[in-house]
Design an enzyme around this catalytic site. Structure first.
Site, PDB file in Angstrom:
ATOM      1  N   CYS A  18       0.853  -1.193   0.000  1.00 49.50           N
ATOM      2  CA  CYS A  18       0.000   0.000   0.000  1.00 49.50           C
ATOM      3  C   CYS A  18       0.885   1.237   0.000  1.00 49.50           C
ATOM      4  O   CYS A  18       1.818   1.339   0.799  1.00 49.50           O
ATOM      5  CB  CYS A  18      -0.889  -0.030   1.243  1.00 49.50           C
ATOM      6  SG  CYS A  18      -1.948   1.408   1.431  1.00 49.50           S
ATOM      7  N   CYS A  19       0.605   2.160  -0.914  1.00 52.88           N
ATOM      8  CA  CYS A  19       1.331   3.437  -0.920  1.00 52.88           C
ATOM      9  C   CYS A  19       0.339   4.558  -1.200  1.00 52.88           C
ATOM     10  O   CYS A  19      -0.860   4.316  -1.295  1.00 52.88           O
ATOM     11  CB  CYS A  19       2.483   3.423  -1.920  1.00 52.88           C
ATOM     12  SG  CYS A  19       2.002   3.519  -3.641  1.00 52.88           S
ATOM     13  N   ALA A  20       0.834   5.755  -1.341  1.00 53.23           N
ATOM     14  CA  ALA A  20      -0.048   6.915  -1.498  1.00 53.23           C
ATOM     15  C   ALA A  20      -0.978   6.761  -2.699  1.00 53.23           C
ATOM     16  O   ALA A  20      -2.192   6.912  -2.566  1.00 53.23           O
ATOM     17  CB  ALA A  20       0.768   8.197  -1.595  1.00 53.23           C
ATOM     18  N   GLY A  55      -0.459   4.045  -5.186  1.00 56.75           N
ATOM     19  CA  GLY A  55      -0.427   2.690  -5.723  1.00 56.75           C
ATOM     20  C   GLY A  55       0.469   2.545  -6.941  1.00 56.75           C
ATOM     21  O   GLY A  55       0.619   1.464  -7.483  1.00 56.75           O
ATOM     22  N   ALA A 106      -3.576   4.025  -0.775  1.00 55.27           N
ATOM     23  CA  ALA A 106      -4.096   4.158   0.594  1.00 55.27           C
ATOM     24  C   ALA A 106      -5.600   4.384   0.578  1.00 55.27           C
ATOM     25  O   ALA A 106      -6.328   3.852   1.414  1.00 55.27           O
ATOM     26  CB  ALA A 106      -3.378   5.297   1.313  1.00 55.27           C
TER      27      ALA A 106
END
Length: 103
Positions: A9-11, A13, A41
């Site tokens: 998961c990142c800011a 994707g 996220a």
């Protein structure tokens, strides 16, 4: 069907998508059948309703979500090492994810 599932998961994707492909190569080289996918996220909760990952790895930019996910999930949750993330070191991130699953 894959033995294990790793969710990143990142800011947005996007940056983790490259990391996913490098992690999949590491899994193939080690002969491990695993499903690895990335999400933003904003979409993480919806993805967690669809998928049941064995581990959740967070990009350093969303480290603030770690406590929230740890409180509501019954799986290992960890922020990806910043150096490994920056270098897109899929092998190291993959190894760490697998070790968290087996802890």
């Amino acid at each position: 069907m894959a033995e294990k599932t790793i969710m990143l998961c990142c800011a947005a994707g996007l940056s983790t998508s490259l990391l996913v492909s490098k992690m999949q190569k590491a899994a193939e080289l080690n002969g491990i059948d695993v499903k690895i996918f990335a999400t933003s996220a904003a979409d993480a909760d919806a993805k967690l309703d669809e998928e049941i990952p064995d581990v959740l790895m967070l990009g350093p930019q969303v480290r603030y979500l770690e406590g929230q996910f740890k409180d509501k999930l019954n799986i290992p949750v960890e922020v990806i090492n910043m150096q490994d993330y920056g270098m897109m070191n899929g092998e190291e991130v993959f190894k760490r994810a697998v070790s968290l699953i087996h802890e």
